[in-house]
Design a protein around this motif. Structure first.
Motif, mmCIF file in Angstrom:
data_model
loop_
_atom_site.group_PDB
_atom_site.id
_atom_site.type_symbol
_atom_site.label_atom_id
_atom_site.label_comp_id
_atom_site.label_asym_id
_atom_site.label_seq_id
_atom_site.Cartn_x
_atom_site.Cartn_y
_atom_site.Cartn_z
ATOM 1 N N LEU A 1 8.732 -7.603 -37.112
ATOM 2 C CA LEU A 1 9.122 -6.373 -37.256
ATOM 3 C C LEU A 1 8.316 -5.456 -36.498
ATOM 4 O O LEU A 1 8.465 -4.624 -35.572
ATOM 5 C CB LEU A 1 9.095 -5.774 -38.665
ATOM 6 N N TYR B 1 16.871 -11.334 -36.643
ATOM 7 C CA TYR B 1 16.778 -10.093 -36.487
ATOM 8 C C TYR B 1 17.975 -9.381 -35.951
ATOM 9 O O TYR B 1 18.617 -10.131 -35.161
ATOM 10 C CB TYR B 1 15.507 -9.393 -35.680
ATOM 11 N N GLU C 1 18.148 1.194 -36.546
ATOM 12 C CA GLU C 1 17.762 0.536 -37.603
ATOM 13 C C GLU C 1 17.352 -0.912 -37.175
ATOM 14 O O GLU C 1 18.036 -1.608 -36.623
ATOM 15 C CB GLU C 1 18.728 0.339 -38.574
ATOM 16 N N ILE C 2 16.223 -1.459 -37.557
ATOM 17 C CA ILE C 2 15.852 -2.721 -37.213
ATOM 18 C C ILE C 2 15.621 -3.433 -38.612
ATOM 19 O O ILE C 2 14.801 -3.167 -39.464
ATOM 20 C CB ILE C 2 14.169 -2.612 -36.548
ATOM 21 N N ARG C 3 16.348 -4.705 -38.582
ATOM 22 C CA ARG C 3 16.335 -5.541 -39.865
ATOM 23 C C ARG C 3 15.819 -6.861 -39.218
ATOM 24 O O ARG C 3 16.613 -7.730 -38.650
ATOM 25 C CB ARG C 3 17.859 -5.621 -40.323
ATOM 26 N N THR D 1 14.880 -10.651 -41.106
ATOM 27 C CA THR D 1 15.345 -11.533 -42.098
ATOM 28 C C THR D 1 14.669 -13.033 -42.196
ATOM 29 O O THR D 1 14.837 -13.648 -41.093
ATOM 30 C CB THR D 1 16.460 -11.858 -42.557
ATOM 31 N N THR E 1 13.899 -9.942 -46.298
ATOM 32 C CA THR E 1 14.506 -8.743 -45.328
ATOM 33 C C THR E 1 13.714 -7.491 -45.267
ATOM 34 O O THR E 1 13.603 -6.942 -46.601
ATOM 35 C CB THR E 1 16.002 -8.610 -45.819
ATOM 36 N N LEU E 2 13.064 -7.273 -44.291
ATOM 37 C CA LEU E 2 12.639 -5.989 -44.132
ATOM 38 C C LEU E 2 13.331 -5.246 -43.309
ATOM 39 O O LEU E 2 13.901 -5.311 -42.009
ATOM 40 C CB LEU E 2 11.032 -6.226 -43.343
ATOM 41 N N ASP E 3 13.568 -3.848 -43.466
ATOM 42 C CA ASP E 3 14.119 -2.732 -42.661
ATOM 43 C C ASP E 3 13.372 -1.714 -42.291
ATOM 44 O O ASP E 3 12.392 -1.091 -42.892
ATOM 45 C CB ASP E 3 15.398 -2.165 -43.471
ATOM 46 N N THR E 4 13.613 -1.152 -41.045
ATOM 47 C CA THR E 4 12.924 0.087 -40.500
ATOM 48 C C THR E 4 13.575 1.078 -39.717
ATOM 49 O O THR E 4 14.493 0.404 -39.174
ATOM 50 C CB THR E 4 11.441 -0.178 -40.024
#
Length: 160
Positions: A71, A117, A129-131, A133, A149-152
């Motif tokens: 990320l 991603y 939006e960047i995701r 996993t 999963t991380l989102d920003t």
């Protein structure tokens, strides 16, 4: 003449109702043995379960660190260099993960890490939006896939 030995390994033989001499455990010895087993068995079970949970937590921590690093790597790219069509793309696992956990094994199972991603247009203009996993397959008696999963949300100009 009957010998009356008191000590380890010697039991006083009691005559049965037929007059035959038999040796055996007394009721108190049997109760104490069962009590010891009842006390020790749960402790052993807790130790084994705790060990398995520790190993699963280690796998989750590795996956979280890989996702966090990917990320951050994506956030440092220029806004226009990130493909924002929403297509999932694979990314390679870091060498350290491949070396340390090629098929991470714990309690008869393995964890095979994969990472993807995707970058989506944000709901606010000039944002993405960047995701990221990271998934792993735990195979044992049945196959179970777990993932983190991380989102920003990243604005144009941020990280450039």
């Amino acid at each position: 003449m009957e010998s009356n030995h008191r000590g380890a390994g010697f039991r006083r033989q009691q005559p049965s109702h037929r007059g035959v001499m038999r040796g055996g455990f007394t009721l108190i010895e049997t109760i104490i043995s069962l009590a010891v087993i009842v006390l020790i068995l749960p402790m052993i079970t807790l130790m084994l379960v705790g060990r398995k949970l520790d190993q699963q937590a280690e796998v989750q921590a590795v996956a979280l660190n890989v996702a966090r690093q990917e990320l951050e790597d994506l956030r440092t790219l220029n806004y226009s260099d990130r493909p924002s069509d929403g297509t999932p793309r694979s990314f390679p696992m870091p060498t350290a993960v491949q070396t340390q956990f090629p098929n991470y094994s714990y309690s008869g199972a393995t964890a095979n890490f994969t990472g993807t991603y995707m970058v989506l247009p944000g709901s606010i203009s000039n944002t993405q939006e960047i995701r990221v996993t990271v998934s792993w397959l735990r195979s044992g008696t049945t196959s179970i896939t777990s993932s983190i999963t991380l989102d920003t949300l990243n604005a144009q100009g941020a990280g450039e």
